[in-house]
Design a protein around this motif. Structure first.
Motif, PDB file in Angstrom:
ATOM      1  N   PRO A  66      41.580  42.949   3.805  1.00 55.62           N
ATOM      2  CA  PRO A  66      41.837  42.592   5.188  1.00 55.62           C
ATOM      3  C   PRO A  66      43.245  43.024   5.622  1.00 55.62           C
ATOM      4  N   PRO A  67      43.496  43.244   6.901  1.00 53.86           N
ATOM      5  CA  PRO A  67      42.531  42.971   7.974  1.00 53.86           C
ATOM      6  C   PRO A  67      41.543  44.095   8.247  1.00 53.86           C
ATOM      7  N   VAL A  68      41.851  45.359   7.810  1.00 54.67           N
ATOM      8  CA  VAL A  68      41.013  46.476   8.285  1.00 54.67           C
ATOM      9  C   VAL A  68      40.682  47.520   7.207  1.00 54.67           C
ATOM     10  N   PHE A 125      51.513  59.550  -1.749  1.00 58.63           N
ATOM     11  CA  PHE A 125      50.460  59.008  -0.890  1.00 58.63           C
ATOM     12  C   PHE A 125      49.445  60.099  -0.560  1.00 58.63           C
ATOM     13  N   TRP A 126      49.951  61.269  -0.166  1.00 62.05           N
ATOM     14  CA  TRP A 126      49.013  62.314   0.240  1.00 62.05           C
ATOM     15  C   TRP A 126      48.158  62.787  -0.933  1.00 62.05           C
ATOM     16  N   LYS A 127      48.759  62.810  -2.116  1.00 65.09           N
ATOM     17  CA  LYS A 127      47.998  63.196  -3.309  1.00 65.09           C
ATOM     18  C   LYS A 127      46.838  62.213  -3.519  1.00 65.09           C
ATOM     19  N   LEU A 177      36.879  61.475  13.829  1.00 65.33           N
ATOM     20  CA  LEU A 177      38.208  61.935  13.402  1.00 65.33           C
ATOM     21  C   LEU A 177      39.074  62.017  14.667  1.00 65.33           C
ATOM     22  N   ASN A 178      39.771  60.926  14.959  1.00 64.95           N
ATOM     23  CA  ASN A 178      40.503  60.786  16.224  1.00 64.95           C
ATOM     24  C   ASN A 178      41.981  61.153  16.121  1.00 64.95           C
ATOM     25  N   GLU A 179      42.337  61.919  15.076  1.00 64.60           N
ATOM     26  CA  GLU A 179      43.753  62.188  14.813  1.00 64.60           C
ATOM     27  C   GLU A 179      44.511  62.742  16.020  1.00 64.60           C
ATOM     28  N   TRP A 189      40.760  70.396   5.366  1.00 65.04           N
ATOM     29  CA  TRP A 189      39.610  69.943   4.577  1.00 65.04           C
ATOM     30  C   TRP A 189      38.908  68.757   5.227  1.00 65.04           C
ATOM     31  N   PHE A 190      39.594  68.017   6.120  1.00 62.04           N
ATOM     32  CA  PHE A 190      38.893  67.045   6.970  1.00 62.04           C
ATOM     33  C   PHE A 190      37.925  67.831   7.857  1.00 62.04           C
ATOM     34  N   LYS A 191      38.475  68.928   8.417  1.00 63.06           N
ATOM     35  CA  LYS A 191      37.681  69.770   9.333  1.00 63.06           C
ATOM     36  C   LYS A 191      36.454  70.325   8.607  1.00 63.06           C
ATOM     37  N   VAL A 279      52.878  70.455   2.997  1.00 63.84           N
ATOM     38  CA  VAL A 279      52.917  70.507   4.462  1.00 63.84           C
ATOM     39  C   VAL A 279      52.787  69.103   5.045  1.00 63.84           C
ATOM     40  N   ILE A 280      51.815  68.357   4.568  1.00 59.73           N
ATOM     41  CA  ILE A 280      51.565  67.040   5.155  1.00 59.73           C
ATOM     42  C   ILE A 280      52.701  66.071   4.845  1.00 59.73           C
ATOM     43  N   SER A 281      53.231  66.147   3.632  1.00 65.67           N
ATOM     44  CA  SER A 281      54.328  65.235   3.288  1.00 65.67           C
ATOM     45  C   SER A 281      55.523  65.481   4.204  1.00 65.67           C
ATOM     46  N   VAL A 282      55.810  66.757   4.456  1.00 68.35           N
ATOM     47  CA  VAL A 282      56.931  67.071   5.341  1.00 68.35           C
ATOM     48  C   VAL A 282      56.632  66.550   6.750  1.00 68.35           C
ATOM     49  N   CYS A 283      55.378  66.777   7.212  1.00 70.62           N
ATOM     50  CA  CYS A 283      54.999  66.296   8.559  1.00 70.62           C
ATOM     51  C   CYS A 283      55.155  64.784   8.651  1.00 70.62           C
ATOM     52  N   ILE A 284      54.640  64.089   7.671  1.00 67.44           N
ATOM     53  CA  ILE A 284      54.707  62.621   7.715  1.00 67.44           C
ATOM     54  C   ILE A 284      56.166  62.179   7.709  1.00 67.44           C
ATOM     55  N   TYR A 285      56.981  62.841   6.892  1.00 66.03           N
ATOM     56  CA  TYR A 285      58.377  62.454   6.764  1.00 66.03           C
ATOM     57  C   TYR A 285      59.109  62.579   8.099  1.00 66.03           C
TER      58      TYR A 285
HETATM   59  C1  LIG Z   1      51.382  68.997  12.860  1.00 61.04           C
HETATM   60  C2  LIG Z   1      50.963  67.870  11.954  1.00 61.04           C
HETATM   61  C3  LIG Z   1      51.565  66.606  12.357  1.00 61.04           C
HETATM   62  C4  LIG Z   1      51.453  65.540  11.679  1.00 61.04           C
HETATM   63  C5  LIG Z   1      50.636  65.445  10.467  1.00 61.04           C
HETATM   64  C6  LIG Z   1      50.885  64.157   9.837  1.00 61.04           C
HETATM   65  C7  LIG Z   1      49.994  63.491   9.238  1.00 61.04           C
HETATM   66  C8  LIG Z   1      48.622  63.941   9.097  1.00 61.04           C
HETATM   67  C9  LIG Z   1      47.733  62.832   8.690  1.00 61.04           C
HETATM   68  C10 LIG Z   1      46.408  63.122   9.300  1.00 61.04           C
HETATM   69  C11 LIG Z   1      45.385  62.177   8.903  1.00 61.04           C
HETATM   70  C12 LIG Z   1      45.285  60.969   9.428  1.00 61.04           C
HETATM   71  C13 LIG Z   1      44.117  60.143   9.112  1.00 61.04           C
HETATM   72  C14 LIG Z   1      44.218  58.693   9.476  1.00 61.04           C
HETATM   73  O1  LIG Z   1      43.421  57.970   8.982  1.00 61.04           O
HETATM   74  S1  LIG Z   1      45.445  58.131  10.515  1.00 61.04           S
HETATM   75  C15 LIG Z   1      45.036  56.436  10.804  1.00 61.04           C
HETATM   76  C16 LIG Z   1      44.227  56.360  12.032  1.00 61.04           C
HETATM   77  N1  LIG Z   1      43.647  55.064  12.207  1.00 61.04           N
HETATM   78  C17 LIG Z   1      43.400  54.565  13.397  1.00 61.04           C
HETATM   79  O2  LIG Z   1      43.670  55.165  14.400  1.00 61.04           O
HETATM   80  C18 LIG Z   1      42.768  53.205  13.420  1.00 61.04           C
HETATM   81  C19 LIG Z   1      43.573  52.258  14.206  1.00 61.04           C
HETATM   82  N2  LIG Z   1      42.929  50.957  14.200  1.00 61.04           N
HETATM   83  C20 LIG Z   1      41.897  50.620  15.026  1.00 61.04           C
HETATM   84  O3  LIG Z   1      41.386  51.407  15.766  1.00 61.04           O
HETATM   85  C21 LIG Z   1      41.464  49.191  14.993  1.00 61.04           C
HETATM   86  O4  LIG Z   1      42.427  48.448  14.279  1.00 61.04           O
HETATM   87  C22 LIG Z   1      40.062  48.953  14.341  1.00 61.04           C
HETATM   88  C23 LIG Z   1      38.971  49.508  15.259  1.00 61.04           C
HETATM   89  C24 LIG Z   1      39.949  49.581  12.963  1.00 61.04           C
HETATM   90  C25 LIG Z   1      39.843  47.422  14.192  1.00 61.04           C
HETATM   91  O5  LIG Z   1      40.063  46.815  15.429  1.00 61.04           O
HETATM   92  P1  LIG Z   1      40.294  45.221  15.497  1.00 61.04           P
HETATM   93  O6  LIG Z   1      40.410  44.890  16.936  1.00 61.04           O
HETATM   94  O7  LIG Z   1      39.287  44.525  14.698  1.00 61.04           O
HETATM   95  O8  LIG Z   1      41.696  44.996  14.746  1.00 61.04           O
HETATM   96  P2  LIG Z   1      43.176  45.226  15.303  1.00 61.04           P
HETATM   97  O9  LIG Z   1      43.606  44.010  16.026  1.00 61.04           O
HETATM   98  O10 LIG Z   1      43.271  46.509  16.016  1.00 61.04           O
HETATM   99  O11 LIG Z   1      43.977  45.377  13.930  1.00 61.04           O
HETATM  100  C26 LIG Z   1      44.158  44.275  13.075  1.00 61.04           C
HETATM  101  C27 LIG Z   1      45.409  44.502  12.280  1.00 61.04           C
HETATM  102  O12 LIG Z   1      45.245  45.675  11.460  1.00 61.04           O
HETATM  103  C28 LIG Z   1      46.331  46.568  11.689  1.00 61.04           C
HETATM  104  N3  LIG Z   1      45.847  47.963  11.551  1.00 61.04           N
HETATM  105  C29 LIG Z   1      44.875  48.562  12.244  1.00 61.04           C
HETATM  106  N4  LIG Z   1      44.693  49.820  11.828  1.00 61.04           N
HETATM  107  C30 LIG Z   1      45.590  50.034  10.858  1.00 61.04           C
HETATM  108  C31 LIG Z   1      45.918  51.168  10.036  1.00 61.04           C
HETATM  109  N5  LIG Z   1      45.258  52.354  10.116  1.00 61.04           N
HETATM  110  N6  LIG Z   1      46.908  51.033   9.135  1.00 61.04           N
HETATM  111  C32 LIG Z   1      47.577  49.875   9.018  1.00 61.04           C
HETATM  112  N7  LIG Z   1      47.316  48.762   9.772  1.00 61.04           N
HETATM  113  C33 LIG Z   1      46.334  48.848  10.678  1.00 61.04           C
HETATM  114  C34 LIG Z   1      46.750  46.248  13.123  1.00 61.04           C
HETATM  115  O13 LIG Z   1      48.045  46.703  13.335  1.00 61.04           O
HETATM  116  C35 LIG Z   1      46.620  44.765  13.143  1.00 61.04           C
HETATM  117  O14 LIG Z   1      47.736  44.225  12.453  1.00 61.04           O
HETATM  118  P3  LIG Z   1      48.422  42.873  12.973  1.00 61.04           P
HETATM  119  O15 LIG Z   1      48.871  43.139  14.370  1.00 61.04           O
HETATM  120  O16 LIG Z   1      47.352  41.832  12.897  1.00 61.04           O
HETATM  121  O17 LIG Z   1      49.549  42.655  12.012  1.00 61.04           O
END
Ligand SMILES: CC/C=C\C/C=C\CCC/C=C/CC(=O)SCCNC(=O)CCNC(=O)[C@H](O)C(C)(C)COP(=O)(O)OP(=O)(O)OC[C@H]1O[C@@H](n2cnc3c(N)ncnc32)[C@H](O)[C@@H]1OP(=O)(O)O
Length: 287
Positions: A66-68, A125-127, A177-179, A189-191, A279-285
Motif C-alpha cells: 500500500p497505498p498503490v 533503480f533502473w537496473k 503508458l502515460n509517461e 523497450w516499453f515501446k 541514459v535513463i539514470s542521467v535523465c532521472i538525475y
Molecule cells: C528525455 C527523457 C526524460 C526523462 C526520462 C526519465 C525517466 C524515464 C522513466 C520513464 C518511465 C516511467 C514509468 C513510470 O511508471 S512513471 C510513474 C507514473 N505513475 C503514475 O503516473 C501514477 C500516478 N498515480 C495515480 O495515477 C494514482 O495514484 C492511482 C490511479 C494509481 C491511484 O489513485 P488513488 O486515487 O487510489 O490514490 P492517490 O490518492 O492518487 O495516491 C495514494 C498515495 O499514493 C501515492 N502515489 C501514487 N502514485 C505513486 C507513484 N507512482 N509512486 C509513489 N507514490 C505514488 C500518492 O502520492 C498518494 O500518497 P499520499 O498523498 O497518500 O502520501
C-alpha cells in the motif's frame, strides 16, 4: 538463428536471453537444491505474497504494497527474487499476477525513486526496472495479469510483460503508458512491448499522447484481452491458465521466443542494456 532455435528448445526464452549474454537466468532444467519444499510452496514477504499450488503448477503472486503498489527498488528486488524462485521450480508452470489492494493494480515506478537520488542509486533503480521486465517478458512460465485496478505507466509495462491480460470491467480503472503526460518519455523497450501488444499505430498514438484507457477502451485496442466482473478476475485467470498449460511448455516457449526475437530491440544484449541504463539514470538525475 539455427543456434537460437536450438537453444530455445533447450533452455526456453530465458535460456536464450542468457545465451545472448545477459547475466544469470534459469531454465526449467535448473532446479536449485537450496529451497525447501515449504519455501517453494509459500513465501511471504512484506510487499509480495506468492502461493504455489503444486497440484496445478500455478502460482499466484499478489502485490500487497500500500497505498498503490508503486515499483520502488525494494519492491522490484522482491518481485525479481520471487520470480526467479518460481522460474527455478520445476513444478511451477504458470504465474498469475494480481493485487491485494482495492482499485489499484500498480501505480508504476515509484516517483520517489526518481527524485533527488544519487546517480548510483538511479542506476541501481533502473537496473531493477530492466530486470523486472527481462524476467517477466522472458519467463518460461505462462504468465497472466489479473488486473484488478488501475495500472498506469510501469504498472501497464508489468501487465503487457505477461502473456495474457484479464482486467476488471470497471470504467474507472485505467491502464496505459502515460509517461508523456508526465513530461517524461517511455524507453524504447516499453515501446516495443506495447507495439507487440496493440500494433504500431495504436502504440504510436498511445505513447505520443500518453493515453490512459478505461478498461472497456483498453479491450477495444487489444491492450487487455478480456474484461470480467471484479469477483471473477482470479477464477477467470485460473481457468484461462489451464488452457495455456494444455499446450506443451516447449512449444509455447519456442513460439514466444521466436516472436520476441523478431519483434523486440536488443535490450537483452549487455551493451544495449547498459546504454539504456546510463541514459535513463542521467535523465532521472537531472529531472
Ligand atoms: C528525455 C527523457 C526524460 C526523462 C526520462 C526519465 C525517466 C524515464 C522513466 C520513464 C518511465 C516511467 C514509468 C513510470 O511508471 S512513471 C510513474 C507514473 N505513475 C503514475 O503516473 C501514477 C500516478 N498515480 C495515480 O495515477 C494514482 O495514484 C492511482 C490511479 C494509481 C491511484 O489513485 P488513488 O486515487 O487510489 O490514490 P492517490 O490518492 O492518487 O495516491 C495514494 C498515495 O499514493 C501515492 N502515489 C501514487 N502514485 C505513486 C507513484 N507512482 N509512486 C509513489 N507514490 C505514488 C500518492 O502520492 C498518494 O500518497 P499520499 O498523498 O497518500 O502520501
Amino acid at each position: 538463428m539455427a543456434n537460437v532455435l536450438r537453444n530455445s528448445a533447450k533452455f526456453g526464452f530465458s535460456g536464450v536471453l542468457s545465451q545472448l549474454s545477459i547475466h544469470s537466468r534459469h531454465g526449467r532444467e535448473c532446479v536449485s537444491p537450496c529451497f525447501s519444499l515449504q519455501q517453494r510452496n509459500n513465501s511471504t514477504s512484506p510487499k509480495i505474497k506468492v502461493d504455489l499450488d503444486s497440484s496445478t503448477g500455478v502460482a499466484v503472486l499478489r502485490m500487497q504494497s500500500p497505498p498503490v503498489n508503486s515499483l520502488s527498488l525494494d519492491f522490484l528486488t522482491e518481485f525479481c527474487i520471487n520470480l526467479e524462485k518460481l522460474e527455478m521450480d520445476r513444478s511451477c508452470r504458470g504465474l498469475i499476477i494480481t493485487s491485494t489492494l482495492s482499485k489499484v493494480f500498480s501505480a508504476g515506478l515509484d516517483i520517489m525513486e526518481m527524485y533527488g537520488k544519487s546517480p548510483e542509486r538511479c542506476g541501481e533503480f533502473w537496473k531493477a526496472v530492466q530486470e523486472m521486465w527481462l524476467k517477466l517478458y522472458g519467463s518460461n512460465m505462462a504468465t497472466i495479469a489479473a488486473i484488478n485496478g488501475s495500472s498506469p505507466a510501469g504498472g501497464c509495462l508489468m501487465s503487457i510483460g505477461c502473456d495474457y491480460r484479464i482486467m476488471v470491467d470497471n470504467p474507472r480503472y485505467s491502464i496505459g503508458l502515460n509517461e508523456t503526460q508526465l513530461g517524461i518519455v517511455a524507453p524504447f523497450w516499453f515501446k516495443d512491448t506495447l507495439v507487440n501488444t496493440v500494433g504500431n499505430r495504436a502504440a504510436e498514438l498511445s505513447l505520443e499522447l500518453g493515453l490512459l484507457y478505461s478498461a472497456p477502451d483498453a479491450l477495444k485496442i487489444g491492450l487487455v484481452d478480456q474484461l470480467v466482473p471484479e469477483d471473477q478476475v482470479l477464477s477467470t485467470a485460473q481457468d484461462t491458465m489451464s488452457k495455456w498449460l494444455a499446450i506443451p511448455d516447449h512449444a509455447r516457449q519456442i513460439d514466444q521466443c521466436v516472436y520476441i526475437i523478431y519483434n523486440t530491440s536488443p535490450l537483452p544484449l549487455d551493451h544495449a542494456r547498459q546504454m539504456d541504463q546510463c541514459v535513463i539514470s542521467v535523465c532521472i538525475y537531472y529531472i
